[in-house]
Design an enzyme around this catalytic site. Structure first.
Site, PDB file in Angstrom:
ATOM      1  N   CYS A   1      52.603  35.569  -0.470  1.00 40.16           N
ATOM      2  CA  CYS A   1      52.331  35.390   0.963  1.00 40.16           C
ATOM      3  C   CYS A   1      52.277  33.886   1.168  1.00 40.16           C
ATOM      4  CB  CYS A   1      50.995  36.040   1.329  1.00 40.16           C
ATOM      5  SG  CYS A   1      50.387  35.537   2.952  1.00 40.16           S
TER       6      CYS A   1
ATOM      7  N   CYS B   1      57.947  34.064   5.726  1.00 39.99           N
ATOM      8  CA  CYS B   1      56.973  35.158   5.676  1.00 39.99           C
ATOM      9  C   CYS B   1      57.452  36.273   4.727  1.00 39.99           C
ATOM     10  CB  CYS B   1      56.800  35.714   7.086  1.00 39.99           C
ATOM     11  SG  CYS B   1      55.610  37.040   7.181  1.00 39.99           S
TER      12      CYS B   1
HETATM   13  N1  DGL Z   1      52.223  34.666   5.634  1.00 38.89           N
HETATM   14  C1  DGL Z   1      52.737  35.962   5.726  1.00 38.89           C
HETATM   15  C2  DGL Z   1      53.425  36.425   4.462  1.00 38.89           C
HETATM   16  O1  DGL Z   1      53.972  35.650   3.778  1.00 38.89           O
HETATM   17  C3  DGL Z   1      51.864  37.030   6.186  1.00 38.89           C
HETATM   18  C4  DGL Z   1      50.481  36.780   6.603  1.00 38.89           C
HETATM   19  C5  DGL Z   1      50.187  37.816   7.654  1.00 38.89           C
HETATM   20  O2  DGL Z   1      50.532  37.543   8.788  1.00 38.89           O
HETATM   21  O3  DGL Z   1      49.649  38.883   7.319  1.00 38.89           O
HETATM   22  O4  DGL Z   1      53.453  37.566   4.149  1.00 38.89           O
END
Ligand code: DGL
Length: 272
Positions: free
Chosen positions: A189, A75
């Site tokens: 993301c 993440c």
């Molecule tokens: N997938 C996550 C990231 O890489 C964030 C998505 C989220 O939960 O807002 O930032």
């Protein structure tokens, strides 16, 4: 304590980290993986910093209890606050933002775009890290997308939902690609590489950077150097834990093409 036969942990706010698992399974097929997706609290990108740190630490502590030998913080949003979480584990950690910045440093480009959650965008961690380690002069533009991760999380594989994802992508990316003319775009993301085909269709020829590929390479190098690579001659397994819907995670794992899924189980979410 961990050794070469211990599993590797991968964590994310949702299913986005499956894009990282996919790369690790390709590069290190003998490793056992444990995945944690905090489906109950997604999207992280719209939470406050203090809440993100608390939720991230909850997942780090789970991984420590499983004795992982390496932890991939898939993440990007959590990667921005990793310095306030990593004391919760004793193993080496890898994070998406560092991997993305490392990948950009190796490119011959001058104008870089980053798309990410609003939190990652406001934290400015991508521009800071890219500029700090770039050997040449670069301009880094960043765009925070408030809704894209959630749309991808719940619409993958559904044609109507994917049309909504593509509308959102256009709304967020048109300016950077068509007006500012970025030469590459970091998918900042973990959810975005899951819709890479749509991005390629909308912007043919745009160079895309998926930090997951670099993260898997950095992990492989580290395991090799520390003598922690699992070499049993047997294919590794993947066990998935989620605070969200077990059915949805099982379906998404199949859609993304993850292999050797041994279990998908519910884990109680942290109370906010
Ligand atoms: N997938 C996550 C990231 O890489 C964030 C998505 C989220 O939960 O807002 O930032």
């Amino acid at each position: 304590m961990f050794d070469k036969n211990s599993p590797i942990g991968v964590l994310d706010s949702g299913i986005g980290g499956f894009s990282v698992v996919r790369q690790v399974q390709k590069l290190l097929p003998e490793e056992d993986l444990i995945y944690f997706g905090d489906g109950a609290h997604i999207p992280y990108g719209n939470h406050s910093e203090g809440t993100i740190i608390a939720m991230a630490r909850y997942m780090f502590e789970y991984m420590e209890s499983q004795g992982v030998k390496a932890l991939l913080v898939a993440c990007n949003t959590i990667s921005c606050v990793i310095d306030r979480c990593q004391d919760a584990v004793s193993c080496p950690t890898f994070n998406a933002v560092q991997a993305g910045a490392d990948a950009v440093a190796g490119l011959d480009v001058e104008k870089v775009g980053v798309i990410s959650t609003v939190f990652t965008h406001n934290a400015r961690c991508y521009p800071r890290r890219i500029l700090a380690q770039s050997p040449r002069k670069m301009v880094v533009l960043s765009c925070g997308c408030p809704d894209l991760a959630r749309l991808v999380e719940h619409n993958l594989g559904n044609p109507d939902g994917m049309a909504e994802v593509e509308d959102d992508l256009r709304q967020e990316l048109d300016h950077m690609v068509l007006e500012d003319k970025i030469q590459c775009c970091v998918l900042g993301c973990t959810h975005y590489p899951l819709v890479e085909d749509s991005i390629r269709k909308l912007y043919p020829g745009l160079l895309l950077v998926d930090p997951a590929e670099e993260m898997a390479r950095e992990l492989a190098r580290c395991l090799e150097e520390r003598g922690l690579k699992r070499e049993t001659g047997k294919a590794g397994t993947l066990n998935i834990r989620t605070t969200g819907s077990v059915e949805e995670y099982a379906l998404r794992a199949r859609q993304v093409g993850l292999e050797r899924v041994e279990s998908v189980e519910f884990y109680p979410p942290m109370e906010l």
